[in-house]
Enzyme design. Structure first.
Site, PDB file in Angstrom:
ATOM      1  N   HIS A 155       0.853  -1.195   0.000  1.00 14.16           N
ATOM      2  CA  HIS A 155       0.000   0.000   0.000  1.00 14.16           C
ATOM      3  C   HIS A 155       0.893   1.250   0.000  1.00 14.16           C
ATOM      4  O   HIS A 155       0.945   1.999   0.985  1.00 14.16           O
ATOM      5  CB  HIS A 155      -0.862  -0.080   1.262  1.00 14.16           C
ATOM      6  N   GLU A 258      -0.963   1.334  -5.255  1.00 14.00           N
ATOM      7  CA  GLU A 258      -0.758   0.123  -4.459  1.00 14.00           C
ATOM      8  C   GLU A 258      -0.809  -1.097  -5.374  1.00 14.00           C
ATOM      9  O   GLU A 258      -1.719  -1.221  -6.189  1.00 14.00           O
ATOM     10  CB  GLU A 258      -1.863   0.040  -3.401  1.00 14.00           C
TER      11      GLU A 258
HETATM   12  C1  BG6 Z   1      -6.840   2.302   0.601  1.00 13.28           C
HETATM   13  C2  BG6 Z   1      -8.311   2.032   0.482  1.00 13.28           C
HETATM   14  O1  BG6 Z   1      -6.121   1.242   0.080  1.00 13.28           O
HETATM   15  O2  BG6 Z   1      -6.506   2.449   1.982  1.00 13.28           O
HETATM   16  C3  BG6 Z   1      -9.077   3.177   1.104  1.00 13.28           C
HETATM   17  O3  BG6 Z   1      -8.634   1.870  -0.880  1.00 13.28           O
HETATM   18  C4  BG6 Z   1      -8.644   3.377   2.546  1.00 13.28           C
HETATM   19  O4  BG6 Z   1     -10.472   2.907   1.045  1.00 13.28           O
HETATM   20  C5  BG6 Z   1      -7.136   3.561   2.574  1.00 13.28           C
HETATM   21  O5  BG6 Z   1      -9.279   4.516   3.076  1.00 13.28           O
HETATM   22  C6  BG6 Z   1      -6.557   3.747   3.970  1.00 13.28           C
HETATM   23  O6  BG6 Z   1      -6.944   2.692   4.787  1.00 13.28           O
HETATM   24  P1  BG6 Z   1      -6.515   2.674   6.315  1.00 13.28           P
HETATM   25  O7  BG6 Z   1      -7.137   1.439   6.917  1.00 13.28           O
HETATM   26  O8  BG6 Z   1      -5.016   2.635   6.349  1.00 13.28           O
HETATM   27  O9  BG6 Z   1      -7.048   3.956   6.901  1.00 13.28           O
END
Ligand code: BG6
Length: 286
Positions: A155, A258
């Site tokens: 990510h 990602e």
């Molecule tokens: C992204 C998602 O990968 O991660 C989003 O597509 C999400 O929907 C974002 O808001 C952040 O997620 P987190 O759990 O780290 O706040």
């Protein structure tokens, strides 16, 4: 921390208490510097000498057991997104990983291998190679007696100069699920520009993606293998304000691209079978 000293490499890898006292690996090569937390096997920094950081880190990130780090490369496994009763994006980014080995490669790159303790019916290794590029490989083996399935994703938060002037190429003519509307769409433009909240899972794509950033005068290149999904995410104004571990204005300087295997592209592994998700990130002057 002292038992970790055997993994240090003079002039190239040291291990110190980082934010929140969490153990952090500091790496230096001829081309670059990098930082990795054992908490989540989280790469929180990669910077080529003479360039701006490639990875974005939020100034509001938590650094604490049980909380994910905001920025860098959160490692998403074994599920992506929310799962009722469980933490968002899986448990891998919340665990304290173990150093398996570290080494200096013959070309001067530094290689770090981390393993995930208590990973249920999985053997999970994350290998990070730091040099002129940042290479990451998530290797998963099914150690259980039955077929299993999981989602995985690196990510990655990239640092950009000004989100308004950034364009993204490599996802033309690719279908995606818009997570904001739950609709399936087709990417029709020749490049993607971000001017609102964007949260899309591009499916069935193995393509290299490039982020063109005129403000920082560079192109970031994301090459991957063992990955059939690419997520593009920027929270924009309202969601930035709702996220407690993210600055209200930080959406202007970041973009997540990602690489992973999500939803219909999730990974199925027969007993004893393995998968490898690999991503190599490089940059060049525009
Ligand atoms: C992204 C998602 O990968 O991660 C989003 O597509 C999400 O929907 C974002 O808001 C952040 O997620 P987190 O759990 O780290 O706040």
């Amino acid at each position: 921390m002292s038992e970790l000293g055997k993994f240090e490499i003079p002039h190239h890898l040291s291990i110190t208490p980082g934010n929140g006292g969490l153990p952090k690996l500091l790496i230096e090569t001829d081309w670059s510097t990098a930082e990795i937390y054992l908490h989540g096997a989280h790469v929180t920094g990669f910077q080529k000498k003479g360039e701006s950081p490639l990875l974005f880190m939020s100034s509001k990130s938590e650094f604490a057991h049980g909380a994910p780090i905001r920025g860098g490369v959160p490692l998403i496994f074994p599920w992506f997104g929310p799962l009722e009763g469980f933490p968002s994006h899986g448990f891998a980014r919340l665990r304290e990983w173990t150093i398996h080995e570290t080494g200096l490669l013959s070309d001067g790159s530094v290689r770090v291998s981390l393993t995930l303790p208590e990973a249920e019916n999985f053997e999970v290794e994350f290998i990070i190679t730091i040099g002129e590029t940042l290479s990451m490989e998530l290797a998963v083996k099914n150690t259980g007696g039955q077929e299993c399935s999981f989602a995985d994703c690196l990510h990655t938060y990239f640092q950009v100069g000004d989100i308004h002037t950034v364009s993204i190429t490599g996802l033309e003519d690719t279908g995606y699920t818009d997570s904001l509307t739950a609709k399936t769409e087709l990417e029709t433009g020749s490049s993607i520009h971000i001017d609102r909240e964007v949260d899309r899972i591009y499916q069935d794509t193995t393509a290299t993606v490039e982020i063109h950033d005129p403000s920082l005068a560079r192109t970031i290149r994301i090459e991957k293998s063992g990955s059939r999904s690419t997520v593009v995410w920027n929270p924009w104004i309202d969601k930035s304000k709702r996220m407690p571990d993210f600055g209200d204005e930080e959406y202007l300087q970041m973009l997540c691209v990602e690489s992973g295997n999500i939803a219909k592209n999730k990974v199925f592994l027969a007993p004893s079978a393995s998968s490898a998700l690999k991503v190599t990130i490089s940059s060049a002057a525009l």
